[in-house]
Design an enzyme around this catalytic site. Structure first.
Site, PDB file in Angstrom:
ATOM      1  CG  ASP A 146      -0.286  -0.436   2.511  1.00 57.13           C
ATOM      2  OD1 ASP A 146       0.956  -0.372   2.582  1.00 57.13           O
ATOM      3  OD2 ASP A 146      -0.992  -0.832   3.453  1.00 57.13           O
ATOM      4  CD  GLU A 163      -8.590   1.085   7.909  1.00 57.80           C
ATOM      5  OE1 GLU A 163      -8.418   0.121   8.666  1.00 57.80           O
ATOM      6  OE2 GLU A 163      -8.071   2.204   8.114  1.00 57.80           O
ATOM      7  CG  ASN A 206      -8.528  -1.403  12.135  1.00 59.09           C
ATOM      8  OD1 ASN A 206      -7.662  -2.108  11.632  1.00 59.09           O
ATOM      9  ND2 ASN A 206      -8.984  -0.310  11.545  1.00 59.09           N
ATOM     10  CG  HIS A 234      -5.747  -2.263   8.822  1.00 60.44           C
ATOM     11  ND1 HIS A 234      -5.888  -0.931   9.139  1.00 60.44           N
ATOM     12  CD2 HIS A 234      -4.417  -2.497   8.932  1.00 60.44           C
ATOM     13  CE1 HIS A 234      -4.715  -0.402   9.415  1.00 60.44           C
ATOM     14  NE2 HIS A 234      -3.807  -1.335   9.299  1.00 60.44           N
TER      15      HIS A 234
HETATM   16  C1  GLP Z   1      -0.482   0.248   8.706  1.00 58.66           C
HETATM   17  C2  GLP Z   1      -0.213  -0.493   7.369  1.00 58.66           C
HETATM   18  C3  GLP Z   1      -0.345  -1.985   7.536  1.00 58.66           C
HETATM   19  C4  GLP Z   1       0.333  -2.388   8.810  1.00 58.66           C
HETATM   20  C5  GLP Z   1      -0.455  -1.882   9.981  1.00 58.66           C
HETATM   21  C6  GLP Z   1       0.182  -2.157  11.341  1.00 58.66           C
HETATM   22  O1  GLP Z   1      -1.506   1.141   8.709  1.00 58.66           O
HETATM   23  N1  GLP Z   1      -0.960  -0.081   6.249  1.00 58.66           N
HETATM   24  O2  GLP Z   1       0.189  -2.648   6.386  1.00 58.66           O
HETATM   25  O3  GLP Z   1       0.373  -3.792   8.897  1.00 58.66           O
HETATM   26  O4  GLP Z   1      -0.813  -0.534   9.829  1.00 58.66           O
HETATM   27  O5  GLP Z   1       1.239  -1.294  11.569  1.00 58.66           O
HETATM   28  P1  GLP Z   1       2.266  -1.445  12.768  1.00 58.66           P
HETATM   29  O6  GLP Z   1       3.158  -2.580  12.381  1.00 58.66           O
HETATM   30  O7  GLP Z   1       2.982  -0.130  12.792  1.00 58.66           O
HETATM   31  O8  GLP Z   1       1.482  -1.728  13.986  1.00 58.66           O
END
Ligand code: GLP
Length: 257
Positions: free
Chosen positions: A67, A142, A135, A137
């Site tokens: 993404d 989402e 959450n 995702h």
């Molecule tokens: C972000 C990304 C995800 C990631 C998630 C968790 O928003 N788009 O690909 O897995 O949130 O992030 P973190 O590893 O910083 O908790």
């Protein structure tokens, strides 16, 4: 689903680096799906040190990131392109033109179609690395995302925006839209490796592994994938009911491999 519960974040990074390195040693021209966020930072650090030690080579690999924020320049310090350059691409021998991150400044519709076509023409993703939003995702899919979705533009939830606010300076405009591989796109990867660490992920982990499959918990769709490895630390695994069983399975595997 294979559920590997390790002691801490550093053990998560080691165990996941092992899976990635094995993939690249067995199939050097692998197509990797890569993730951003805090969780995989230690994994990339471990991969860089294994590369420096001559244990892994990225020369023939290709990569597609999950993404990117919409409206952000690739050189912006909070762009996911910048993150990948900093944590991995600039430090290993991957061919720069073989690394793809969705382009946040392009026309979203055209870019999403181009991205899907590029994944297809590379032969599909062999190993997809995922983090997990608190959450539930995956990528930026989402809750309520279609479980069959393809790469597209998504509006981020207020929770996600708040969770990622820590990366942006107070005066900066934080993006609220992102381009993300869809859940259907992710599910086509031949193998999936999801990493989760910390107590703040425990509820999402529980829903993903032991809850019903639901668009409200997008990662739960992974229950339908045939080759998923989850690498968790004890805190992220703390709400799982069948922890004893997951440990038992790993013990049995260790005895037979
Ligand atoms: C972000 C990304 C995800 C990631 C998630 C968790 O928003 N788009 O690909 O897995 O949130 O992030 P973190 O590893 O910083 O908790």
């Amino acid at each position: 689903m294979r559920v590997v519960i390790t002691d801490d974040a550093s053990a998560v990074a080691n165990a996941s680096a092992e899976v990635l390195c094995r993939q690249l040693v067995t199939a050097p021209a692998s197509v990797l799906g890569l993730a951003t966020g805090s969780t995989p930072v230690m994994l990339y650090k471990e991969l860089v040190s294994r590369y420096q030690a001559g244990q892994v080579c990225f020369a023939k690999a290709k990569s597609f990131n999950l993404d990117e924020y919409v409206g952000i320049d690739p050189s912006h310090p909070q762009s996911y392109r910048h993150f990948m350059q900093q944590h991995l691409f600039d430090q290993v021998n991957i061919d720069p033109v073989a690394t793809q991150v969705p382009q946040g400044l392009a026309d979203p519709k055209i870019e999403c179609e181009r991205y899907e076509a590029a994944i297809t023409s590379a032969g599909g993703i062999d190993l997809q690395v995922l983090g997990l939003g608190s959450n539930g995702h995956i990528g930026f899919n989402e809750p309520t995302s279609s479980l069959a979705s393809r790469t597209r533009i998504k509006t981020l939830t207020e929770d996600t925006i708040a969770a990622n606010a820590r990366f942006f300076e107070a005066h900066e405009q934080q993006p609220t839209l992102a381009l993300t591989m869809g859940i259907g796109t992710i599910m086509e990867a031949r193998q999936i490796l999801l990493l989760a660490t910390g107590e703040h992920k425990a509820k999402a982990v529980k829903a993903m592994v032991e809850g019903p499959v639901s668009a409200m918990a997008p990662a739960s769709v992974l229950q339908f994938h045939q080759s998923v490895t989850l690498v968790l630390d004890v805190a992220a695994a703390s709400l799982l009911e069948a922890q004893d069983y997951y440990h038992w399975v790993e013990k049995m595997r260790a005895q037979t491999t």
